[in-house]
Design a protein around this motif. Structure first.
Motif, PDB file in Angstrom:
ATOM      1  N   THR A 592      57.661 -19.112  53.967  1.00 25.77           N
ATOM      2  CA  THR A 592      57.958 -18.828  55.371  1.00 25.77           C
ATOM      3  C   THR A 592      58.243 -17.345  55.535  1.00 25.77           C
ATOM      4  O   THR A 592      59.118 -16.791  54.866  1.00 25.77           O
ATOM      5  CB  THR A 592      59.170 -19.645  55.844  1.00 25.77           C
ATOM      6  OG1 THR A 592      58.896 -21.034  55.668  1.00 25.77           O
ATOM      7  CG2 THR A 592      59.471 -19.365  57.310  1.00 25.77           C
ATOM      8  N   ILE A 593      57.526 -16.688  56.437  1.00 31.09           N
ATOM      9  CA  ILE A 593      57.636 -15.234  56.578  1.00 31.09           C
ATOM     10  C   ILE A 593      58.701 -14.872  57.616  1.00 31.09           C
ATOM     11  O   ILE A 593      58.671 -15.360  58.747  1.00 31.09           O
ATOM     12  CB  ILE A 593      56.276 -14.626  56.959  1.00 31.09           C
ATOM     13  CG1 ILE A 593      55.269 -14.863  55.833  1.00 31.09           C
ATOM     14  CG2 ILE A 593      56.419 -13.128  57.251  1.00 31.09           C
ATOM     15  CD1 ILE A 593      53.868 -14.384  56.149  1.00 31.09           C
ATOM     16  N   PHE A 594      59.621 -14.006  57.203  1.00 33.81           N
ATOM     17  CA  PHE A 594      60.671 -13.478  58.067  1.00 33.81           C
ATOM     18  C   PHE A 594      60.366 -12.010  58.348  1.00 33.81           C
ATOM     19  O   PHE A 594      59.660 -11.345  57.585  1.00 33.81           O
ATOM     20  CB  PHE A 594      62.029 -13.576  57.395  1.00 33.81           C
ATOM     21  CG  PHE A 594      62.630 -14.954  57.407  1.00 33.81           C
ATOM     22  CD1 PHE A 594      63.728 -15.237  58.209  1.00 33.81           C
ATOM     23  CD2 PHE A 594      62.118 -15.969  56.601  1.00 33.81           C
ATOM     24  CE1 PHE A 594      64.293 -16.495  58.217  1.00 33.81           C
ATOM     25  CE2 PHE A 594      62.679 -17.227  56.598  1.00 33.81           C
ATOM     26  CZ  PHE A 594      63.766 -17.498  57.419  1.00 33.81           C
ATOM     27  N   ALA A 595      60.940 -11.518  59.450  1.00 29.26           N
ATOM     28  CA  ALA A 595      60.772 -10.096  59.765  1.00 29.26           C
ATOM     29  C   ALA A 595      61.988  -9.580  60.497  1.00 29.26           C
ATOM     30  O   ALA A 595      62.623 -10.305  61.281  1.00 29.26           O
ATOM     31  CB  ALA A 595      59.520  -9.867  60.601  1.00 29.26           C
ATOM     32  N   SER A 596      62.326  -8.345  60.227  1.00 28.46           N
ATOM     33  CA  SER A 596      63.333  -7.577  60.958  1.00 28.46           C
ATOM     34  C   SER A 596      63.061  -6.129  60.590  1.00 28.46           C
ATOM     35  O   SER A 596      61.953  -5.796  60.175  1.00 28.46           O
ATOM     36  CB  SER A 596      64.742  -8.013  60.567  1.00 28.46           C
ATOM     37  OG  SER A 596      65.705  -7.351  61.359  1.00 28.46           O
ATOM     38  N   TRP A 597      64.061  -5.275  60.720  1.00 23.28           N
ATOM     39  CA  TRP A 597      63.895  -3.919  60.219  1.00 23.28           C
ATOM     40  C   TRP A 597      63.891  -3.965  58.700  1.00 23.28           C
ATOM     41  O   TRP A 597      64.301  -4.952  58.093  1.00 23.28           O
ATOM     42  CB  TRP A 597      64.999  -3.028  60.772  1.00 23.28           C
ATOM     43  CG  TRP A 597      64.717  -1.562  60.702  1.00 23.28           C
ATOM     44  CD1 TRP A 597      65.508  -0.598  60.173  1.00 23.28           C
ATOM     45  CD2 TRP A 597      63.555  -0.890  61.193  1.00 23.28           C
ATOM     46  NE1 TRP A 597      64.924   0.632  60.287  1.00 23.28           N
ATOM     47  CE2 TRP A 597      63.714   0.492  60.919  1.00 23.28           C
ATOM     48  CE3 TRP A 597      62.392  -1.316  61.833  1.00 23.28           C
ATOM     49  CZ2 TRP A 597      62.760   1.439  61.258  1.00 23.28           C
ATOM     50  CZ3 TRP A 597      61.444  -0.363  62.171  1.00 23.28           C
ATOM     51  CH2 TRP A 597      61.633   0.997  61.885  1.00 23.28           C
ATOM     52  N   TRP A 598      63.430  -2.883  58.032  1.00 20.09           N
ATOM     53  CA  TRP A 598      63.167  -2.952  56.604  1.00 20.09           C
ATOM     54  C   TRP A 598      64.412  -2.881  55.723  1.00 20.09           C
ATOM     55  O   TRP A 598      64.389  -3.311  54.570  1.00 20.09           O
ATOM     56  CB  TRP A 598      62.191  -1.855  56.193  1.00 20.09           C
ATOM     57  CG  TRP A 598      62.662  -0.445  56.438  1.00 20.09           C
ATOM     58  CD1 TRP A 598      62.403   0.328  57.522  1.00 20.09           C
ATOM     59  CD2 TRP A 598      63.477   0.362  55.582  1.00 20.09           C
ATOM     60  NE1 TRP A 598      63.006   1.563  57.408  1.00 20.09           N
ATOM     61  CE2 TRP A 598      63.664   1.609  56.211  1.00 20.09           C
ATOM     62  CE3 TRP A 598      64.055   0.152  54.332  1.00 20.09           C
ATOM     63  CZ2 TRP A 598      64.412   2.638  55.652  1.00 20.09           C
ATOM     64  CZ3 TRP A 598      64.807   1.176  53.765  1.00 20.09           C
ATOM     65  CH2 TRP A 598      64.973   2.398  54.424  1.00 20.09           C
ATOM     66  N   ASP A 599      65.523  -2.378  56.238  1.00 23.80           N
ATOM     67  CA  ASP A 599      66.691  -2.093  55.402  1.00 23.80           C
ATOM     68  C   ASP A 599      67.176  -3.260  54.546  1.00 23.80           C
ATOM     69  O   ASP A 599      67.439  -3.086  53.348  1.00 23.80           O
ATOM     70  CB  ASP A 599      67.849  -1.592  56.274  1.00 23.80           C
ATOM     71  CG  ASP A 599      67.553  -0.240  56.896  1.00 23.80           C
ATOM     72  OD1 ASP A 599      66.438  -0.059  57.385  1.00 23.80           O
ATOM     73  OD2 ASP A 599      68.442   0.633  56.892  1.00 23.80           O
ATOM     74  N   PRO A 600      67.353  -4.475  55.090  1.00 21.00           N
ATOM     75  CA  PRO A 600      67.870  -5.567  54.248  1.00 21.00           C
ATOM     76  C   PRO A 600      66.807  -6.271  53.430  1.00 21.00           C
ATOM     77  O   PRO A 600      67.087  -7.292  52.803  1.00 21.00           O
ATOM     78  CB  PRO A 600      68.481  -6.520  55.281  1.00 21.00           C
ATOM     79  CG  PRO A 600      67.635  -6.342  56.493  1.00 21.00           C
ATOM     80  CD  PRO A 600      67.210  -4.896  56.505  1.00 21.00           C
ATOM     81  N   GLY A 601      65.589  -5.756  53.405  1.00 23.45           N
ATOM     82  CA  GLY A 601      64.469  -6.476  52.809  1.00 23.45           C
ATOM     83  C   GLY A 601      64.635  -6.826  51.347  1.00 23.45           C
ATOM     84  O   GLY A 601      64.303  -7.937  50.925  1.00 23.45           O
ATOM     85  N   HIS A 602      65.130  -5.889  50.523  1.00 18.78           N
ATOM     86  CA  HIS A 602      65.256  -6.168  49.087  1.00 18.78           C
ATOM     87  C   HIS A 602      66.263  -7.288  48.824  1.00 18.78           C
ATOM     88  O   HIS A 602      66.015  -8.176  48.000  1.00 18.78           O
ATOM     89  CB  HIS A 602      65.679  -4.905  48.337  1.00 18.78           C
ATOM     90  CG  HIS A 602      64.588  -3.898  48.198  1.00 18.78           C
ATOM     91  ND1 HIS A 602      63.265  -4.230  48.110  1.00 18.78           N
ATOM     92  CD2 HIS A 602      64.631  -2.531  48.132  1.00 18.78           C
ATOM     93  CE1 HIS A 602      62.530  -3.130  47.992  1.00 18.78           C
ATOM     94  NE2 HIS A 602      63.333  -2.092  48.007  1.00 18.78           N
ATOM     95  N   ALA A 603      67.403  -7.238  49.506  1.00 19.45           N
ATOM     96  CA  ALA A 603      68.399  -8.299  49.330  1.00 19.45           C
ATOM     97  C   ALA A 603      67.848  -9.623  49.845  1.00 19.45           C
ATOM     98  O   ALA A 603      68.098 -10.682  49.254  1.00 19.45           O
ATOM     99  CB  ALA A 603      69.688  -7.930  50.053  1.00 19.45           C
ATOM    100  N   PHE A 604      67.080  -9.564  50.938  1.00 21.59           N
ATOM    101  CA  PHE A 604      66.533 -10.790  51.519  1.00 21.59           C
ATOM    102  C   PHE A 604      65.563 -11.466  50.545  1.00 21.59           C
ATOM    103  O   PHE A 604      65.651 -12.667  50.294  1.00 21.59           O
ATOM    104  CB  PHE A 604      65.832 -10.478  52.836  1.00 21.59           C
ATOM    105  CG  PHE A 604      65.235 -11.683  53.498  1.00 21.59           C
ATOM    106  CD1 PHE A 604      66.009 -12.505  54.301  1.00 21.59           C
ATOM    107  CD2 PHE A 604      63.900 -12.014  53.306  1.00 21.59           C
ATOM    108  CE1 PHE A 604      65.464 -13.632  54.891  1.00 21.59           C
ATOM    109  CE2 PHE A 604      63.346 -13.140  53.896  1.00 21.59           C
ATOM    110  CZ  PHE A 604      64.137 -13.950  54.692  1.00 21.59           C
ATOM    111  N   THR A 605      64.618 -10.716  49.985  1.00 23.85           N
ATOM    112  CA  THR A 605      63.641 -11.333  49.084  1.00 23.85           C
ATOM    113  C   THR A 605      64.297 -11.834  47.801  1.00 23.85           C
ATOM    114  O   THR A 605      63.838 -12.822  47.216  1.00 23.85           O
ATOM    115  CB  THR A 605      62.509 -10.342  48.735  1.00 23.85           C
ATOM    116  OG1 THR A 605      63.072  -9.155  48.176  1.00 23.85           O
ATOM    117  CG2 THR A 605      61.697  -9.999  49.971  1.00 23.85           C
ATOM    118  N   ALA A 606      65.376 -11.154  47.349  1.00 20.41           N
ATOM    119  CA  ALA A 606      66.041 -11.570  46.111  1.00 20.41           C
ATOM    120  C   ALA A 606      66.912 -12.801  46.323  1.00 20.41           C
ATOM    121  O   ALA A 606      66.936 -13.702  45.480  1.00 20.41           O
ATOM    122  CB  ALA A 606      66.883 -10.432  45.561  1.00 20.41           C
TER     123      ALA A 606
END
Length: 824
Positions: A592-606
């Motif tokens: 399932t693909i999520f989106a927002s601004w890029w800043d929290p991306g690394h924590a989100f994918t981990a």
């Protein structure tokens, strides 16, 4: 048997006691000694102890003392970095952002043997691919030494000491920070001796730019980059000093691993060493041609004048044109004058001298060639031949600022470089650099500049001239290049701190260098005491400068500042974010693909283990489209935002409170114009009641006009015990004007909306008072109607056909399911 032989026999057969400077021998003498009065004074002979400080004993004592002090410094460096260990939330013991990228890929290597989520065939070759970032297409998984080290070292060693990989990686920054501190000691001992090495290790171990990014939990590459930078240099200078091919090979392997660790920046170290070698060989050519009846000796003053004029011309060009052209053209011309011309003259007029020079220096050439050859071949094989190209990297370094600020223009749309909005890549100024590295380092470095010529003179007159003539240009090049990089991006201050610490540590060895003046031993003792007092005072007594010119606030001294910095470090992910990541992981299907601004991306994918459109890898095109989604600001643009979301197959779009403060970066990347949410704070001292019992709450602020700043105030008038209100804006002494639209919360928490007709006495803006009345947004129409405001502040009201709010995490994070069925 002689009298002396008898004494020798008694010394072997019977014990002896040194008392009062004499040996009491034999049983009769022992009895007599017991009869002596208790009041007799006994004095211990220290003659044996004195031997510890003489000859080989002195060397052994000093060596032991050095290693004991080094161990204390390393333990101090480790202990400082352990201070924030209890600041992280349970289950998420890493600092925000990049450490989660490192952890996720290390976990993949530990579990499956390679980074990424899949193996994709590209051009007929298998390629590790990561579908969790840059969704939906994903991108190549990273090739970095750090993640492989963490994954495999945990598999074979770490799992026996740590319950999970997450707990293990938390401590790796401390491991490599200590190794980097040890490498600093080894490097400086090779360059300037053990005293300076201890000083450098201490300064670097608690250096603020390095410390703040290597504390426990900050599992990024900063610590290991620091280690490989210093360890590679140590191995190279050991090879250069000994002219050893074996050490050169070891240095080359370290350079290759350095490139595997930091493909984008490792070449800076190699380039500085190459430039240092150019300067060294230029100096050797000048020495051979100008002096000792060399071919240029008759016209040497004219020649030196030409070099001086060239340097002066470069300084003028630097003031008028800029650094890049000076380095490229002026530097090349200076090198031709100072090195190529003497080389040509030697080949024509002094071939015998040239042969002597070549015989003397060929091992140095070989050391440099072996070092570069092994290192660059390793990088070419492991990473790519492109990353092994030193000339390309040097050109990129000189154009660092313009590269960061270059716009990408695919298809006619201006795609701005994300690095323009990343804080650590923002340009800075000399004051910030000085504040970050601390004024104490500059003071010690200034004193060291007086010691450096003495050290240079002593070594050139001795047997280490080839070493000294390389070291000094290298140190100065290292300082200058990293200072230039720091001006262009604040994150490179960490790299600048390394040579500055080394330069500052030269001072501590001044006592040894004073021997060139043939001073009395007492002067050496006095200079050592004065130097120790000076260094201690500078490190614990001199406060840091203020980061802002003219500000009264100053920083703590060097040592106290390091302790305070460690105590303020840590933190990790906030509870609302952890709840959000858990919800996404447990309540949405994989993929399932999520989106927002890029800043929290690394924590989100981990932690959420779901793909995201953009993360800290900073895909320019993806970030550009996200910026457009957030900034589109009318009803017709909602369809455009939905079409962009459909392009990426986004299922959930989420907003967070921190995006309000980051809107300047978002709007700049989306529209080219950096705009911000105007957040106002109440002036509690001016809150008052009107004659009718209404509560008047003022929000003062200044506006900038052509005539300067003008004081203004917005007054919220709460009526009927807070169930009704109106709001006006008073600019200086002008009559108050109504604000067209405003929102406020009643005492029972209900959001109320009031609107006034647009007239000449009405301002077409929105005023949104947050619960509690302490803060309020004052927004222009296009910011009031953008997608970020409508989703986060108004929680999707009016957009129900396009977005369904599915979850709210403490009011900080709001998650919306995207609905495409009404898309035109």
């Amino acid at each position: 048997m002689s009298e002396h032989e008898g004494e020798s026999k008694r010394e072997k057969d019977e014990p002896f006691i040194i008392l009062g400077g004499s040996a009491k021998e034999g049983k009769e003498e022992k009895k007599e000694s017991h009869k002596k009065s208790d009041s007799e004074e006994y004095v211990i002979d220290l003659s044996l102890t004195k031997k510890l400080f003489e000859g080989k004993h002195k060397k052994l004592f000093w060596k032991v003392a050095v290693y004991v002090l080094l161990l204390i410094i390393l333990l101090l460096a480790a202990q400082l970095r352990l201070i924030p260990i209890d600041t992280y939330p349970e289950g998420a013991p890493l600092a925000s952002a990049d450490p989660w990228w490192q952890y996720r890929h290390a976990r993949e290597i530990y579990e499956q043997g390679y980074p990424g989520t899949d193996i994709k065939i590209v051009d007929g070759k298998p390629l590790y691919w990561d579908y969790l970032h840059d969704a939906p297409t994903g991108g190549p998984a990273p090739k970095e030494f750090y993640i492989y080290f963490v994954g495999y070292s945990y598999r074979y060693i770490g799992q026996y000491f740590f319950p999970t990989l997450l707990e293990y990686i938390k401590f790796t920054p401390i491991l490599f920070a200590v190794l980097a501190t040890l490498s600093m000691f080894l490097l400086v001992r090779e360059l300037f001796g053990a005293k300076s090495a201890l000083m450098a290790a201490f300064l670097f171990g608690i250096s603020a730019p390095f410390l703040q990014r290597t504390v426990v939990g900050h599992a990024d590459t900063d610590a290991i980059i620091g280690f490989f930078t210093l360890f590679t240099l140590f191995l190279f200078f050991r090879a250069w000093k000994k002219k050893s091919f074996l050490w050169a090979g070891a240095a080359g392997i370290s350079l290759g691993l350095f490139g595997f660790t930091w493909p984008g920046g490792y070449t800076a170290t190699a380039i500085i060493l190459v430039l240092g070698a150019f300067i060294y060989y230029a100096l050797r050519l000048l020495e051979t041609t100008l002096f000792s009846e060399g071919p240029l000796s008759e016209i040497k003053w004219y020649y030196l004048t030409l070099i001086f004029v060239t340097v002066f011309a470069e300084l003028i060009l630097f003031m008028k044109v800029g650094l890049t052209r000076v380095l490229l053209y002026g530097g090349a011309f200076l090198f031709i004058i100072s090195a190529i011309i003497p080389l040509v003259i030697l080949l024509v007029k002094g071939r015998s001298k040239f042969r002597e020079l070549l015989i003397e220096e060929w091992r140095g050439f070989a050391v440099l060639a072996i070092f570069l050859g092994i290192g660059l071949v390793m990088v070419a094989i492991i990473i790519s031949p492109l990353h092994a190209n030193l000339l390309r990297s040097f050109e990129g370094f000189l154009q660092l600022r313009s590269i960061q600020r270059a716009a990408l223009v695919p298809g006619g749309d201006v795609i701005r470089n994300v690095l323009l909005t990343v804080a650590e890549f923002n340009p800075t100024d000399p004051r910030i650099i000085t504040f970050s590295t601390h004024i104490a380092v500059y003071i010690l470095a200034a004193f060291s500049l007086f010691a450096l010529p003495i050290w240079l003179y002593k070594n050139i007159k001795g047997e280490k001239s080839h070493f000294a003539m390389y070291v000094v240009p290298f140190i100065l090049l290292w300082v200058g290049s990293t200072y230039f990089a720091s001006l262009n991006a604040v994150r490179f201050i960490e790299n600048f701190s390394m040579p500055m610490v080394i330069l500052a540590s030269v001072l501590i060895g001044t006592g040894d260098y004073l021997s060139v003046f043939n001073l009395k031993k007492s002067w050496h003792t006095i200079s050592t005491v004065v130097l120790a007092i000076l260094v201690i005072f500078v490190l614990v007594g001199v406060p840091n400068i203020s980061p802002v010119k003219g500000a009264n606030q100053i920083g703590a001294p060097y040592v106290q500042g390091a302790i305070g910095l460690a105590e303020r470090a840590g933190g990790g992910e906030a509870p609302n974010w952890l709840d959000f990541f858990k919800w996404a992981r447990e309540n949405t299907p994989k993929g399932t693909i999520f989106a927002s601004w890029w800043d929290p991306g690394h924590a989100f994918t981990a932690l959420a283990e779901r793909p995201t459109v953009a993360d800290g890898s900073q895909n320019h095109n993806h970030v550009h489209d996200l910026a457009l989604m957030f900034t589109l600001n009318n009803s017709g643009d909602v369809d455009l935002a939905l079409k962009l979301m459909e392009k990426y197959n986004i299922s959930y779009f989420y907003t967070s409170s921190d995006l309000i403060g980051k809107y300047g970066a978002i709007s700049f990347l989306g529209t080219g114009k950096a705009e911000n949410y105007e957040m106002l704070a109440v002036d509690k001292t001016q809150v008052a009641q009107s004659g009718g019992g209404d509560l008047l709450i003022p929000y003062p602020f200044d506006i900038q006009t052509e005539s300067g700043k003008v004081p203004t105030v917005i007054i919220l008038n709460l009526k009927n015990n807070g169930t009704d209100a109106d709001v006006v804006w008073r600019i200086a002494d002008s009559p108050a004007r109504k604000i067209a639209r405003f929102y406020f919360n009643t005492p029972d928490g209900k959001l109320q909306y009031r609107e006034s007709n647009l007239t000449n006495e009405t301002i077409d803006m929105m005023f949104y008072v947050l619960p509690g009345y302490g803060n309020a947004y004052f927004l222009q129409k296009h910011i009031e109607t953008n997608l970020l405001t409508r989703l986060h502040i108004f929680e999707g009201r009016g957009l129900e056909d396009y977005f369904e709010k599915v979850k709210d995490f403490g009011g900080e994070i709001k998650v919306f399911k995207v609905k495409y069925d009404k898309l035109k």
